[in-house]
Design a protein around this motif. Structure first.
Motif, PDB file in Angstrom:
ATOM      1  N   LEU A 128     -71.680-132.932   8.233  1.00 56.71           N
ATOM      2  CA  LEU A 128     -71.511-131.394   8.074  1.00 56.71           C
ATOM      3  C   LEU A 128     -72.292-131.149   6.801  1.00 56.71           C
ATOM      4  CD1 LEU A 128     -68.208-130.410   9.477  1.00 56.71           C
ATOM      5  CD2 LEU A 128     -70.461-129.882  10.585  1.00 56.71           C
ATOM      6  N   VAL A 129     -71.761-131.774   5.803  1.00 60.66           N
ATOM      7  CA  VAL A 129     -72.398-131.492   4.461  1.00 60.66           C
ATOM      8  C   VAL A 129     -73.854-131.536   4.197  1.00 60.66           C
ATOM      9  CG1 VAL A 129     -72.508-132.143   1.978  1.00 60.66           C
ATOM     10  CG2 VAL A 129     -70.284-131.676   3.255  1.00 60.66           C
ATOM     11  N   HIS A 130     -74.258-132.776   4.890  1.00 63.69           N
ATOM     12  CA  HIS A 130     -75.698-133.294   4.795  1.00 63.69           C
ATOM     13  C   HIS A 130     -76.488-132.423   5.702  1.00 63.69           C
ATOM     14  CE1 HIS A 130     -79.188-135.528   6.036  1.00 63.69           C
ATOM     15  NE2 HIS A 130     -79.336-136.109   4.749  1.00 63.69           N
ATOM     16  N   ALA A 131     -76.050-131.645   6.601  1.00 66.72           N
ATOM     17  CA  ALA A 131     -76.706-130.557   7.639  1.00 66.72           C
ATOM     18  C   ALA A 131     -76.613-129.133   6.894  1.00 66.72           C
ATOM     19  CB  ALA A 131     -76.209-130.647   8.968  1.00 66.72           C
ATOM     20  N   GLY A 132     -75.636-128.836   6.026  1.00 65.05           N
ATOM     21  CA  GLY A 132     -75.475-127.671   5.550  1.00 65.05           C
ATOM     22  C   GLY A 132     -74.847-126.735   6.415  1.00 65.05           C
ATOM     23  N   LYS A 133     -73.955-127.377   7.237  1.00 60.72           N
ATOM     24  CA  LYS A 133     -73.128-126.700   7.945  1.00 60.72           C
ATOM     25  C   LYS A 133     -71.726-126.572   7.944  1.00 60.72           C
ATOM     26  CE  LYS A 133     -76.441-127.699  12.042  1.00 60.72           C
ATOM     27  NZ  LYS A 133     -76.229-128.338  13.347  1.00 60.72           N
ATOM     28  N   HIS A 134     -71.199-127.157   6.619  1.00 63.40           N
ATOM     29  CA  HIS A 134     -69.913-127.111   6.589  1.00 63.40           C
ATOM     30  C   HIS A 134     -69.351-125.720   5.671  1.00 63.40           C
ATOM     31  CE1 HIS A 134     -71.772-127.870   2.393  1.00 63.40           C
ATOM     32  NE2 HIS A 134     -70.442-127.603   2.004  1.00 63.40           N
ATOM     33  N   ARG A 135     -67.907-125.640   5.987  1.00 63.30           N
ATOM     34  CA  ARG A 135     -67.495-124.397   5.150  1.00 63.30           C
ATOM     35  C   ARG A 135     -66.376-125.100   4.232  1.00 63.30           C
ATOM     36  NH1 ARG A 135     -65.164-120.480   9.306  1.00 63.30           N
ATOM     37  NH2 ARG A 135     -64.603-119.119   7.510  1.00 63.30           N
ATOM     38  N   GLU A 136     -66.449-124.476   3.021  1.00 64.59           N
ATOM     39  CA  GLU A 136     -65.387-124.822   2.066  1.00 64.59           C
ATOM     40  C   GLU A 136     -64.117-123.735   1.603  1.00 64.59           C
ATOM     41  OE1 GLU A 136     -67.147-126.156  -1.630  1.00 64.59           O
ATOM     42  OE2 GLU A 136     -68.571-127.245  -0.593  1.00 64.59           O
ATOM     43  N   THR A 137     -62.947-124.243   2.150  1.00 68.33           N
ATOM     44  CA  THR A 137     -61.898-123.081   2.136  1.00 68.33           C
ATOM     45  C   THR A 137     -60.976-123.294   0.885  1.00 68.33           C
ATOM     46  OG1 THR A 137     -61.871-123.012   4.612  1.00 68.33           O
ATOM     47  CG2 THR A 137     -59.960-122.247   3.267  1.00 68.33           C
ATOM     48  N   VAL A 138     -60.830-122.575   0.101  1.00 70.62           N
ATOM     49  CA  VAL A 138     -59.788-122.625  -1.109  1.00 70.62           C
ATOM     50  C   VAL A 138     -58.565-123.024  -0.597  1.00 70.62           C
ATOM     51  CG1 VAL A 138     -59.084-121.422  -3.264  1.00 70.62           C
ATOM     52  CG2 VAL A 138     -61.563-121.129  -2.584  1.00 70.62           C
ATOM     53  N   GLN A 139     -57.759-123.651  -1.380  1.00 70.74           N
ATOM     54  CA  GLN A 139     -56.305-124.156  -0.902  1.00 70.74           C
ATOM     55  C   GLN A 139     -55.400-122.886  -1.256  1.00 70.74           C
ATOM     56  OE1 GLN A 139     -54.804-127.923  -1.907  1.00 70.74           O
ATOM     57  NE2 GLN A 139     -56.975-128.731  -2.014  1.00 70.74           N
ATOM     58  N   ASP A 140     -54.386-122.731  -0.390  1.00 72.44           N
ATOM     59  CA  ASP A 140     -53.733-121.497  -0.767  1.00 72.44           C
ATOM     60  C   ASP A 140     -52.588-122.292  -1.611  1.00 72.44           C
ATOM     61  OD1 ASP A 140     -51.513-119.420  -0.709  1.00 72.44           O
ATOM     62  OD2 ASP A 140     -51.815-119.168   1.414  1.00 72.44           O
ATOM     63  N   GLU A 141     -52.242-121.772  -2.829  1.00 69.96           N
ATOM     64  CA  GLU A 141     -51.253-122.380  -3.645  1.00 69.96           C
ATOM     65  C   GLU A 141     -49.934-122.056  -3.440  1.00 69.96           C
ATOM     66  OE1 GLU A 141     -52.055-124.529  -6.170  1.00 69.96           O
ATOM     67  OE2 GLU A 141     -54.037-124.539  -5.631  1.00 69.96           O
TER      68      GLU A 141
END
Length: 213
Positions: A81-94
């Motif tokens: 996913l990262v290599h293809a640029g298709k990933h999403r990054e979600t901030v953790q809920d503290e």
């Protein structure tokens, strides 16, 4: 960089994150692939996989049967996913974050006065390592394969807390708060991990023997 962590972040950050969900009686756990940053297991989440924790699961079954193979597949999936640029990054809920330290010898000691559910969860969460333990005549006795028997009738628990109340052909049973723990495999002192019947024969365990004194 992407990193594997064997819990559903932000819950159970820290070094013993497979042990603690079992010890605390959680119904599920999982794994997280995330972007590591300067915090401890605090980076943005790329993907997560979940798995149930069965009532008799151990550290060994959860890791070797599920988290390890799931983790290999998840790392490959996340890398693609990262290599293809298709990933999403979600901030953790503290607000859901928790941190647990190491599960080592001090944390693995059995307190027979605890409820039988808590004792059994500790044994499961420390099997095979670090090994939940008590003492027999002052010698460390590690408990591995076991089964719990909950007694729901008030006053019906047999024996004193920490007392061996039964010895059978394949196991011996110890009284805890609200029930009994049946032990099938254990390790005494510097010896090997052996079947309960062998341990009984070699150590003199019998009904009335007190553990943990």
């Amino acid at each position: 960089t992407i990193q594997f962590h064997p819990s559903l972040l932000p819950k159970f950050r820290g070094p013993s994150s497979i042990n603690w969900p079992i010890i605390k009686g959680e119904a599920n756990t999982g794994l997280t692939i995330f972007r590591p940053n300067d915090g401890l297991d605090e980076g943005e989440v790329i993907l997560q996989k979940e798995t149930p924790i069965g009532p008799d699961d151990t550290l060994g079954t959860v890791y070797f049967d599920r988290l390890f193979p799931m983790g290999v597949e998840a790392m490959l999936e996340a890398a693609d996913l990262v290599h293809a640029g298709k990933h999403r990054e979600t901030v953790q809920d503290e607000s859901f974050a928790s941190y647990e330290g190491w599960c080592r010898e001090a944390e693995a000691r059995i307190h027979w006065a605890n409820h039988v559910d808590a004792v059994y969860n500790l044994i499961r969460g420390c099997n095979p390592a670090p090994g939940a333990w008590t003492t027999l005549n002052g010698v460390k006795l590690q408990v591995f394969d076991a089964k719990k028997h909950v007694v729901r009738t008030f006053g019906a628990v047999k024996g004193k807390i920490g007392e061996v109340c039964e010895v059978g052909a394949e196991s011996f049973t110890v009284t805890s708060q609200g029930g009994r723990i049946e032990i099938f495999k254990a390790k005494l002192g510097d010896g090997k991990k052996i079947a309960a019947a062998e341990l009984v024969a070699s150590s003199g365990i019998s009904p009335g023997t007190l553990l943990g004194t």
